[in-house]
Design an enzyme around this catalytic site. Structure first.
Site, short mmCIF file in Angstrom:
data_model
loop_
_atom_site.label_atom_id
_atom_site.label_comp_id
_atom_site.label_asym_id
_atom_site.label_seq_id
_atom_site.Cartn_x
_atom_site.Cartn_y
_atom_site.Cartn_z
N ASP A 85 -8.91 -3.32 -6.07
CA ASP A 85 -8.85 -4.22 -4.91
C ASP A 85 -9.71 -3.72 -3.75
O ASP A 85 -9.49 -4.09 -2.63
CB ASP A 85 -7.40 -4.42 -4.46
CG ASP A 85 -6.76 -3.16 -3.91
OD1 ASP A 85 -7.42 -2.10 -3.85
OD2 ASP A 85 -5.57 -3.21 -3.53
N HIS A 113 -7.69 -5.39 -0.56
CA HIS A 113 -6.46 -4.64 -0.34
C HIS A 113 -5.62 -5.17 0.82
O HIS A 113 -4.39 -5.26 0.72
CB HIS A 113 -6.79 -3.17 -0.11
CG HIS A 113 -5.60 -2.27 -0.06
ND1 HIS A 113 -4.75 -2.10 -1.12
CD2 HIS A 113 -5.10 -1.49 0.94
CE1 HIS A 113 -3.78 -1.26 -0.80
NE2 HIS A 113 -3.97 -0.87 0.45
N SER A 162 0.82 -1.21 0.00
CA SER A 162 0.00 0.00 0.00
C SER A 162 0.86 1.27 0.00
O SER A 162 1.68 1.45 -0.89
CB SER A 162 -0.95 -0.04 1.20
OG SER A 162 -1.90 0.99 1.13
#
Length: 685
Positions: free
Chosen positions: A587, A640, A259
């Site tokens: 995602d 995610h 991320s």
């Protein structure tokens, strides 16, 4: 007679224990005195009191309902978890698959390259080292990334300690909150909710341990350069990689960021090779010497539209939905807490959030009439038959053009629209707006300044100016930054000293040697490292927020946020518009465009952003929900965070850590439309 009246009053006002003196009431018929009438009254009153006690309901408040709901959810979760771990697979009906680590170890896979993990925003733990009196007893205890019990005990105190100084972006006076060190920093976000734990466990199964595995924890609230200024986090990461390289047979390191950690490590690569005092002084060959591969999970290279809604109104699609379904829950002053206002106050002190705003302007994200995702089908289940072979890239599929057949064109380039009609009108029918003029006339008014101490910056903007920026207006990524500079000037002035979101015209210009450009892949060069590999590993197949429809909020609330997502704005069946947000493939947090463009085009081959031609690979993981509750968050999830437990992703990481290259693991694996999107973007390479 007077005595009888007094006794009757006692019957009405005294409960539970009633005693009467027997009055002398004359019976006219028999001429004798009897308490019969009074005894009947006593019995009737006692019966009445007993019924009142039975019918009287207990006082019940909203907080009781919340506690019951939370307790029920927690009990159900722990019960399912208990059943999952105690009952044999045959009884649960769910056969636990063999872990990738166990299977690969049986195949003879063993550790070769040291592994460094870089967590993203929010998932890393934070602990208290110094605080205000309200935080008594919390020394070195987690304020973030633990049980979160303190949120219910002292919410305002917790928010105060999680906030940074709104002018310096560093610690407020008298408060020190630091990142939890080691693997425990981000293995679990909360009890039972894994982040890195599954990957760590599988690495351990093939032989990894503390000497060749490291979690590069840092304070994710700070701007990237401030993590070095305050904590020397970048210097410690440099030293750790050098130590692991030297003590593991001079084997290069495999870096696994997630991320926001992806762009944090991008910043690090530029910092480590730059000369001091701004850089780490490692020299131009440091990355080539020490890094074998960078396996970016859920990469937010070009930003995340979710960051826009978080900064603009402290909400996202999920919060907006809850707000619409139960407006009294989040909008009420529960425990004296103005929920959204306090959340915004905290968000606007986290400089790292600014790093996640979309990068590249209209050239990447589209304008009022165009975007790379034009023609995207939102009902992702209808796209499944187009990708029959897992190893094939869908842009070579003969039926691929069917992906772009759609009745209702979506104007994704309008990242913020005020009103559903505004989000769909031709640009020629939209009123013009000049935010630069508003920046000059929108002077502070301090309205509602006596309504409490909730700093959001909206309390310093006149309602007249707010109305002007909202009336039938639509904003692209390019004009979004002018909008944010108007509604949050202090935050943007501070944050833009640390981050940039444009596209470089000439990367050889000395101005790009400044650290504010280092986390933007469109304004910096990759290091010269011929043997290094870069992977973009992301989940696909989940609706992901791309742009928003807003409306004005009621203005009667004290120091209120004047805008909110219009959750009543919905499209037709199968439309990309749901509850005030337009969705694309991704995602559920990062759109495909942000996660894949740099590996698909921006860095593909030798480009001005990748001068040495570092090999790049796209590995996508199509989302499959868990087949049952007992499966937990799924072993084939593309979400995610849940993707960190995806067995295919874990296997890819383990194989590369054991020495495999991108070609060995199959090269590109693409299910999304990222190649077509990339072809539609006209960018000088």
């Amino acid at each position: 007679m007077a005595a009888s009246i007094l006794r009757f009053r006692k019957l009405c006002y005294v409960q539970h224990v009633i005693q009467f003196e027997t009055p002398n009431i004359e019976n006219k018929d028999e001429g004798v005195k009897t308490p019969k009438f009074e005894n009947e009254l006593v019995e009737k009153q006692r019966s009445k009191n007993k019924n009142q006690n039975k019918r009287q309901p207990r006082e019940w408040r909203c907080i009781h309902n919340c506690c019951w709901i939370i307790g029920f959810m927690c009990t159900t979760w722990w019960l399912l978890l208990f059943l999952y771990h105690t009952l044999p697979p045959a009884m649960t009906g769910f056969q636990v698959p063999e872990s990738p680590g166990t299977r690969l170890r049986r195949e003879g896979i063993s550790p070769l390259h040291p592994v460094v993990m870089v967590p993203g925003i929010v998932t890393g733990g934070l602990e208290l080292w110094e605080g205000r009196p309200c935080a008594e007893g919390l020394f070195r205890k987690r304020l973030w990334g633990g049980s979160f019990s303190e949120i219910f005990k002292r919410p305002l105190c917790l928010l105060e300690h999680l906030s940074l100084h709104n002018e310096t972006g560093l610690d407020p006076p008298g408060i020190r909150v630091r990142a939890v060190p080691g693997l425990a920093a981000a293995d679990y976000f909360a009890p039972g909710y894994f982040v890195w734990a599954v990957l760590i466990k599988n690495l351990a199964k093939i032989g990894y341990e503390g000497k060749n595995m490291h979690m590069a924890a840092y304070d994710w609230r700070l701007s990237f350069q401030n993590t070095e200024i305050r904590d020397q986090a970048l210097s410690r990461l440099k030293s750790k990689i050098e130590l692991m390289y030297a003590t593991n047979g001079y084997k290069k390191v495999v870096v696994v960021p997630h991320s926001m950690g992806v762009i944090y490590f991008l910043h690090f690569m530029k910092w480590v090779e730059s000369p001091p005092p701004m850089g780490g002084g490692g020299g131009p060959g440091w990355c080539a010497t020490h890094i074998k591969a960078i396996m970016n999970i859920g990469p937010a290279f070009l930003g995340v539209p979710k960051a826009v809604s978080n900064i603009f109104s402290a909400e996202g699609k999920d919060v907006a939905y809850i707000r619409a379904m139960a407006p009294g829950v989040l909008d009420s002053k529960i425990l004296g807490l103005q929920t959204f206002e306090h959340v915004m106050r905290v968000f606007r002190t986290w400089d790292s959030l600014i790093s996640l705003l979309p990068k590249g302007g209209d050239a990447i994200w589209g304008n009022l009439d165009w975007s790379p995702e034009d023609g995207h089908i939102c009902d992702l289940t209808k796209k499944g038959h187009l990708h029959s072979n897992a190893g094939d890239t869908n842009y070579n599929n003969s039926n691929g053009n069917r992906v772009f057949q759609v009745k209702e064109p979506m104007k994704y380039g309008r990242i913020i629209s005020f009103g559903k009609e505004t989000s769909q009108l031709p640009s020629s029918e939209l009123p013009s707006h000049n935010l630069k003029e508003l920046l000059q006339i929108g002077s502070p008014t301090n309205f509602n300044s006596s309504c409490g101490d909730v700093w959001t910056e909206y309390d310093e903007v006149s309602r007249e100016s707010i109305g002007k920026i909202a009336e039938k207006k639509a904003y692209t990524v390019q004009t979004l930054f002018d909008l944010l500079r108007f509604v949050a000037p202090k935050m943007m002035q501070r944050a833009e000293a640390h981050f940039s979101h444009g596209i470089a015209d000439n990367l050889d210009n000395p101005k790009y040697d400044h650290y504010k450009y280092w986390s933007n892949p469109l304004e910096t060069k990759l290091p010269v490292a011929l043997d290094m590999e870069i992977y973009c590993l992301s989940g696909v197949g989940l609706p992901t927020e791309r742009s928003y429809i807003y409306k004005m909020s009621p203005s009667d609330k004290c120091k209120s946020i004047p805008f909110r997502i219009d959750s009543s704005a919905d499209g037709e069946t199968g439309s990309c518009l749901k509850s005030g947000a337009y969705f694309v493939d991704g995602d559920d947090t990062v759109p495909v465009l942000s996660a894949g463009f740099m590996c698909a085009k921006g860095w593909k081959g030798r480009t001005r952003f990748n001068p040495s031609g570092i090999a790049t690979y796209i590995r996508e993981y199509r989302h499959k929900p868990p087949v049952s509750l007992l499966e937990g968050r799924g072993t084939e999830s593309g979400a995610h965070v849940d993707i960190m437990g995806n067995v295919a992703l874990i296997e890819d990481i383990l194989r590369v850590a054991a020495g495999a290259t991108g070609a060995h693991i199959g090269g590109d694996r693409i299910y999304s439309d990222i190649m077509r999107m990339s072809e539609r973007i006209n960018l000088q390479l």
